[in-house]
Write a protein that holds these residues in place. Structure first.
Motif, PDB file in Angstrom:
ATOM      1  N   ASN A  34      -1.799   3.256  -5.575  1.00  7.76           N
ATOM      2  CA  ASN A  34      -0.846   2.447  -4.813  1.00  7.76           C
ATOM      3  C   ASN A  34      -1.211   0.977  -4.889  1.00  7.76           C
ATOM      4  OD1 ASN A  34      -3.207   2.901  -3.354  1.00  7.76           O
ATOM      5  ND2 ASN A  34      -2.188   2.645  -1.378  1.00  7.76           N
TER       6      ASN A  34
ATOM      7  N   ARG B 246       5.926   9.760  -0.421  1.00 11.13           N
ATOM      8  CA  ARG B 246       4.652  10.488  -0.438  1.00 11.13           C
ATOM      9  C   ARG B 246       4.345  11.020   0.964  1.00 11.13           C
ATOM     10  NH1 ARG B 246      -0.719   8.643   0.430  1.00 11.13           N
ATOM     11  NH2 ARG B 246      -2.319   9.631  -0.873  1.00 11.13           N
TER      12      ARG B 246
ATOM     13  N   ASN C 122      -2.494   8.726  -5.815  1.00  9.77           N
ATOM     14  CA  ASN C 122      -3.440   7.844  -5.126  1.00  9.77           C
ATOM     15  C   ASN C 122      -3.419   6.431  -5.690  1.00  9.77           C
ATOM     16  OD1 ASN C 122      -4.505   9.840  -3.353  1.00  9.77           O
ATOM     17  ND2 ASN C 122      -5.677  10.680  -5.065  1.00  9.77           N
TER      18      ASN C 122
ATOM     19  N   GLY D 117      -0.202  13.351   0.852  1.00 12.48           N
ATOM     20  CA  GLY D 117      -0.884  13.160  -0.418  1.00 12.48           C
ATOM     21  C   GLY D 117      -0.129  13.603  -1.647  1.00 12.48           C
TER      22      GLY D 117
ATOM     23  N   GLY E 255       0.802  -1.211   0.000  1.00 14.95           N
ATOM     24  CA  GLY E 255       0.000   0.000   0.000  1.00 14.95           C
ATOM     25  C   GLY E 255       0.834   1.260   0.000  1.00 14.95           C
ATOM     26  N   ASP E 256       2.141   1.129   0.184  1.00 15.06           N
ATOM     27  CA  ASP E 256       3.037   2.276   0.149  1.00 15.06           C
ATOM     28  C   ASP E 256       3.962   2.261  -1.061  1.00 15.06           C
ATOM     29  OD1 ASP E 256       2.844   4.114   2.682  1.00 15.06           O
ATOM     30  OD2 ASP E 256       2.424   2.070   3.333  1.00 15.06           O
TER      31      ASP E 256
ATOM     32  N   ASN F 233       5.597   1.985   6.044  1.00 16.06           N
ATOM     33  CA  ASN F 233       4.160   1.708   6.006  1.00 16.06           C
ATOM     34  C   ASN F 233       3.337   2.914   6.468  1.00 16.06           C
ATOM     35  OD1 ASN F 233       3.425  -1.338   5.370  1.00 16.06           O
ATOM     36  ND2 ASN F 233       5.388  -1.334   6.455  1.00 16.06           N
ATOM     37  N   ASP F 234       3.513   4.026   5.769  1.00 14.90           N
ATOM     38  CA  ASP F 234       2.790   5.254   6.136  1.00 14.90           C
ATOM     39  C   ASP F 234       1.287   5.080   5.959  1.00 14.90           C
ATOM     40  OD1 ASP F 234       4.877   7.486   6.647  1.00 14.90           O
ATOM     41  OD2 ASP F 234       5.613   6.490   4.846  1.00 14.90           O
ATOM     42  N   THR F 235       0.856   4.473   4.870  1.00 13.24           N
ATOM     43  CA  THR F 235      -0.587   4.356   4.633  1.00 13.24           C
ATOM     44  C   THR F 235      -1.250   3.415   5.627  1.00 13.24           C
ATOM     45  OG1 THR F 235      -0.326   2.536   3.029  1.00 13.24           O
ATOM     46  CG2 THR F 235      -0.271   4.795   2.166  1.00 13.24           C
ATOM     47  N   ARG F 236      -0.455   2.622   6.327  1.00 14.88           N
ATOM     48  CA  ARG F 236      -0.969   1.719   7.362  1.00 14.88           C
ATOM     49  C   ARG F 236      -0.818   2.322   8.752  1.00 14.88           C
ATOM     50  NH1 ARG F 236      -3.848  -1.191   3.860  1.00 14.88           N
ATOM     51  NH2 ARG F 236      -2.583  -2.191   2.290  1.00 14.88           N
ATOM     52  N   ASN F 237      -0.478   3.624   8.787  1.00 12.73           N
ATOM     53  CA  ASN F 237      -0.271   4.328  10.062  1.00 12.73           C
ATOM     54  C   ASN F 237       0.854   3.697  10.868  1.00 12.73           C
ATOM     55  OD1 ASN F 237      -2.383   6.269   9.699  1.00 12.73           O
ATOM     56  ND2 ASN F 237      -3.860   4.646  10.181  1.00 12.73           N
TER      57      ASN F 237
END
Length: 560
Positions: A305, A373, A303, A376, A293-294, A393-397
């Motif tokens: 990914n 990224r 957007n 955004g 996801g990253d 894993n930024d998009t996974r917090n």
């Protein structure tokens, strides 16, 4: 004479079995058709829907899921305990505990039958049109009906036979089903065009499908038994493979990954494929399915990914390692990996122009690099180029946890984390896509020339144990690639099975191959089920229910 031209507004999934009240046709009389459509326009309009369900069949969660995740090549765990749970259907698919309520099985069934229904409608309509293409289109429609029948035979062990959309189909299994599909292909071959390209059914495509059909005939004849490969059927495999090879129409591609590139429609190795070009609104999602996801492969789409989907199993990965040890497979076999970003070998190369940014291809391992990224948008270097660095894993917090793909992947908590498992990036992200990840323009391969050589090699082994002839065919494919892997020095069925894995991983052939080679009841990562009844899938319960007004007509497959 009054002409009736059928415009398909909606096709229910069960239309192939019996008349369906949801099948609505707009019947255009000769006056209306004359005012709006020429016979050529009508012919073009009636053949297009015959192919239009292929992208849906080959969607990543349909045919791919049941042909790959059910095997030793692919596994899709419940990522992070939140993603890809889907009521356990991907775990069940991998462990061979799938049931008749599985939505991916149901969707695949529905789309195949809708394609078949459209082919029958086209077969009934095209003879009424006075157009030069009608004869070829009629052969294509009938041939596509045979192809869809071949899919139902392979996946569900049965074939539906009907000539008119309003009839109730006859159901064939085993030898009868094989003979029907074979005879349908033979009937259309003389009238097909040899030069229409991979997106339509050509003579070469039918030759390739006939070779595949004959190669699997022993399985289709007795799906739960031990296959007995007949010498005359292996001769037929060789005959049709020879036709393709000797035609001179197709060539092995030196660049392995260009076979799966976003502009692969003109690649000379493709014989038959799902046409996904941009002008046809293709929606091949194969490119993003396995990525993190990253990982953002397109600078123009912040957007677009990956989805942290399936990984390859450690068992499949080890077949590569064992073959090439002590060398790493990436250094030996161009099919395993292609580095496009220099940051992987030289982290100092951290600024890349948009035109030069391409993610790596093949089997992706270890720490991943890519576009950085934040909030955004992608970061840029002072010179305006895009910033490339280690991914987290930024998009996974989890901004401090690196995207570091590990060999370990299973259904444990640790083995189901977002970075578990080596990933596959075989199909290329399209730089022309209107939405980045969701509309890839790479044609999805159904038959390509390498498979023709390897099918011929297998036929030689199965008929007369002609190891030398089979070895020569396999080495032709190996030698064709740029910086080819070393030639093999011996050949057997086990070696050929391994080679098919190297050549065709992620191409939706694995389940069929495993059954034919007697491997499908084996044990691999998180799978111990040895039930031979799982060789074919359950008929969806919705289809059984839909036929309930015909007692005994549609019987569930054994074991479900």
């Amino acid at each position: 004479m009054k002409k009736k031209i059928y415009s398909l507004l909606f096709l229910c999934s069960f239309a192939v079995l019996e008349g369906c009240t949801d099948l609505k046709e707009e019947i255009l009389d000769e006056t209306l058709s004359a005012a709006k459509l020429t016979d050529k326009q009508a012919a073009d309009g009636i053949i297009a829907p015959v192919y239009a369900r292929l992208p849906d069949i080959f969607l990543h969660t349909n045919y791919f899921a049941i042909q790959e995740i059910s095997t030793d090549e692919a596994i899709l765990p419940y990522r992070g305990g939140t993603d890809w749970g889907d009521n356990g259907i991907y775990i069940a698919m991998h462990q061979h505990t799938y049931q008749s309520t599985d939505p991916n099985i149901r969707n695949t069934w529905n789309f195949i039958l809708q394609g078949m229904s459209r082919a029958i409608t086209a077969m009934n309509t095209l003879p009424t049109l006075n157009d030069a293409n009608a004869k070829v289109y009629l052969a294509e429609a009938r041939g596509m009906r045979a192809y869809y029948s071949m899919l139902t035979l392979d996946l569900f062990g049965l074939v539906f036979v009907k000539e008119d959309i309003g009839e109730t189909s006859k159901i064939l299994r085993g030898e009868e089903a094989f003979q029907y599909v074979k005879n349908e292909f033979l009937a259309v071959e003389p009238n097909l065009d040899a030069t229409v390209g991979p997106g339509r059914l050509s003579k070469g495509a039918v030759w390739g499908l006939l070779a595949r059909l004959y190669l699997n005939a022993a399985v289709y004849r007795d799906v739960y038994g031990t296959p007995t490969f007949k010498a005359d059927e292996m001769d037929k495999v060789t005959e049709y493979c020879d036709k393709i090879i000797n035609s001179g129409t197709y060539k092995l591609s030196p660049d392995y990954f260009s076979i799966f590139g976003s502009d692969n429609h003109t690649n000379p190795e493709l014989i038959f494929a799902v046409d996904q070009r941009a002008e046809l609104n293709g929606h091949n999602r194969m490119a993003y399915f396995s990525l993190s996801g990253d990982q953002f492969p397109l600078p123009a789409y912040p957007n677009a990914n990956g989805t942290d989907g399936p990984a390859i199993t450690p068992d499949f990965y080890r077949t590569w390692v064992d073959q090439y040890a002590p060398k790493d497979p990436s250094a030996v076999d161009p099919r395993f990996y292609k580095q496009n970003l220099s940051a992987y070998s030289n982290p100092a190369d951290s600024c890349v122009a948009e035109a030069n940014f391409n993610i790596n291809r093949g089997i992706l391992r270890g720490q991943q690099y890519g576009l950085i990224r934040k909030n955004g948008v992608f970061l840029k270097c002072p010179d305006g180029k895009f910033k490339v660095g280690k991914l987290f894993n930024d998009t996974r917090n989890r901004p401090t946890v690196p995207v570091n793909f590990t060999e370990k992947v299973d259904f444990t908590t640790a083995g189901s984390d977002y970075s578990s498992g080596y990933r596959v990036e075989k199909y290329e992200f399209s730089k022309k896509s209107v939405s980045g990840r969701n509309f890839g323009e790479a044609d999805i391969v159904i038959v390509r020339l390498a498979d023709v050589y390897l099918m011929r090699a297998e036929a030689k082994l199965r008929k007369s144990n002609d190891a030398a002839g089979a070895l020569a065919d396999v080495n032709i494919v190996r030698a064709a690639r740029t910086t080819p892997p070393p030639a093999l020095t011996s050949m057997s069925l086990d070696i050929l099975f391994r080679e098919r894995g190297f050549e065709f991983y992620w191409e939706m052939l694995r389940r069929t191959d495993m059954i034919r080679f007697g491997k499908y009841e084996g044990t691999w990562t998180e799978k111990t089920n040895t039930d031979k009844l799982k060789r074919i899938f359950p008929i969806p319960q919705t289809a059984i229910d839909g036929a309930s007004n015909l007692p005994g007509y549609l019987k569930q497959n054994q074991g479900y």
